[in-house]
Design an enzyme around this catalytic site. Structure first.
Site, PDB file in Angstrom:
ATOM      1  N   THR A 156       0.857  -1.185   0.000  1.00  0.00           N
ATOM      2  CA  THR A 156       0.000   0.000   0.000  1.00  0.00           C
ATOM      3  C   THR A 156       0.891   1.231   0.000  1.00  0.00           C
ATOM      4  O   THR A 156       1.639   1.455   0.949  1.00  0.00           O
ATOM      5  CB  THR A 156      -0.910   0.000   1.247  1.00  0.00           C
ATOM      6  OG1 THR A 156      -1.773  -1.139   1.164  1.00  0.00           O
ATOM      7  CG2 THR A 156      -1.755   1.259   1.319  1.00  0.00           C
ATOM      8  N   LYS A 252      -0.330  -0.736  -4.563  1.00  0.00           N
ATOM      9  CA  LYS A 252      -1.728  -0.298  -4.451  1.00  0.00           C
ATOM     10  C   LYS A 252      -1.807   1.136  -3.948  1.00  0.00           C
ATOM     11  O   LYS A 252      -1.250   1.458  -2.885  1.00  0.00           O
ATOM     12  CB  LYS A 252      -2.490  -1.226  -3.501  1.00  0.00           C
ATOM     13  CG  LYS A 252      -3.933  -0.808  -3.267  1.00  0.00           C
ATOM     14  CD  LYS A 252      -4.696  -1.864  -2.490  1.00  0.00           C
ATOM     15  CE  LYS A 252      -6.084  -1.393  -2.135  1.00  0.00           C
ATOM     16  NZ  LYS A 252      -6.096  -0.362  -1.084  1.00  0.00           N
TER      17      LYS A 252
END
Ligand code: GLV
Length: 387
Positions: A156, A252
């Site tokens: 992330t 992401k």
């Protein structure tokens, strides 16, 4: 009970069953929630081209995401606190995903640990990490994910610091819930949820408590979270994380074409166009609106997935037709999990699959790989209205 025919049915049941603080945690965007709302409303600006008298027999939604076979290109996104939406929630969601043939991504901020999910599933799942400062903890997480045979790592990259969700502060969000007058009053109306929760030992952050230095009891966790994220993150650091994992890596949280181009230098296998479900930069454009320009910038060089705002198979179809090779759903599966446990996640996947398959047929296509811009009608300026 009437049959579940759409994701909104699951959401209604979910809202009734789960304590307010966890419903709010999932169902909130940052600050004014503009981006959170536009993630879904922008999908409805895109229209589909109906075609007829084309062979619609023998359809397939099967595809690949980072080289892995999937029954449809829809992965379950990493969602923190999933095990507070239903007891043992990550295990239930992972089981539903593996039976359906789609990837499940376990969040670092999960309640069930990596080891626990691995012990209760047959097929490898994906594991998500944040970009944290503590090298030792990060290396251990990577090693634990490897031992658990995770088949991809999702890094992330859009959570160096955290966007503010007003309700989480007002509700005093914690896992397990802190007992205040307000939370007790609300929990008293959620008896089936509470009984289930009393029946499991998994009520703390399973990947963190007892693993991160100085976090031995859940009470010290909130201070750890505030301190653990690395505000000085840069691309070299992301590249370093990439080098620690020898399987597929998915970045992401890319929402800008310049960042997408940078991502090409890291050696990632895929990027996920995402604004973290509207939970980070309020005022950012929706993921689906940013997708075309990111496809133009890097679509022929790296696999692109789309996350944020998907609530139906039609949404999945639109993302694929704009060039994404895969998608992620977060809230759509959480509604199912909170409503009806593993069965609810299966129902969410069934709803989305049926919508995708039928809509694809009505567009005159038999295979998700054949979907393209030719299936869509976009309002003028959709791709470049915002400059
Ligand atoms: C964490 O990633 C969150 O969005 O709460």
């Amino acid at each position: 009970m009437p049959p579940i025919t759409e994701i909104a049915d699951l959401k209604r049941l979910y809202k009734r069953r789960v304590p307010k603080m966890f419903y709010d945690y999932a169902e909130t965007g940052s600050w004014t929630q503009q981006t959170f709302h536009e993630n879904t409303s922008d999908f409805s600006l895109i229209r589909l081209r109906q075609r007829i008298a084309r062979d619609m027999a023998g359809r397939s939604t099967a595809a690949q995401m980072v080289g892995q076979d999937v029954s449809m290109p829809v992965a379950l996104a990493p969602v923190g606190l999933t095990g507070m939406q239903a007891a043992d929630g990550e295990i239930k969601a992972a089981r539903a995903a593996e039976r359906f043939g789609v990837p499940f991504t376990l969040s670092t901020m999960s309640i069930c640990s990596i080891e626990d999910v691995a012990a209760h599933t047959q097929k490898p799942f994906w594991f998500q990490v944040y970009t944290l400062k503590d090298d030792e903890f990060m290396k251990r997480l990577f090693a634990r994910a490897k031992d658990a045979k995770c088949s991809a790592l999702v890094i992330t990259v859009d959570l160096q610091i955290m966007g503010q969700r007003h309700k989480d502060i007002k509700n005093g969000l914690s896992a397990p819930p802190k007992l205040t007058a307000a939370s007790i009053a609300n929990l008293a109306t959620k008896v089936p949820w509470g009984l289930e929760m009393l029946g499991t030992k998994r009520r703390f952050f399973g990947n963190i408590v007892g693993h991160a230095a100085g976090v031995t009891d859940p009470g010290s966790l909130s201070s750890w979270t505030a301190e653990a994220f690395d505000p000085s993150l840069n691309w070299d650091r992301i590249k370093e994380f990439r080098s620690w994992w020898d399987g597929p890596v998915i970045l992401k949280g890319i929402l800008d074409e310049e960042d997408a181009k940078q991502a090409l230098n890291v050696g990632a296998d895929a990027i996920v166009v995402s604004n973290h479900g509207g939970r980070q930069l309020d005022g950012a454009l929706s993921s689906i609106r940013m997708l075309p320009r990111i496809m133009d910038a890097v679509g022929d060089k790296i696999e692109v997935h789309l996350d944020s705002g998907i609530r139906s198979g039609q949404d999945v179809l639109k993302a694929l037709a704009l060039g994404a090779k895969g998608t992620m759903i977060g809230r759509a599966f959480v509604y199912g999990l909170g409503a009806r446990g593993q069965q609810g996640v299966t129902e969410a996947l069934q709803v989305i699959h049926k919508e995708l398959d039928t809509s694809m047929a009505l567009c005159g296509e038999r295979n998700v790989a054949d979907l393209g811009r030719h299936n869509l009608l976009l309002p003028k300026g959709f791709e470049d209205e915002w400059v």
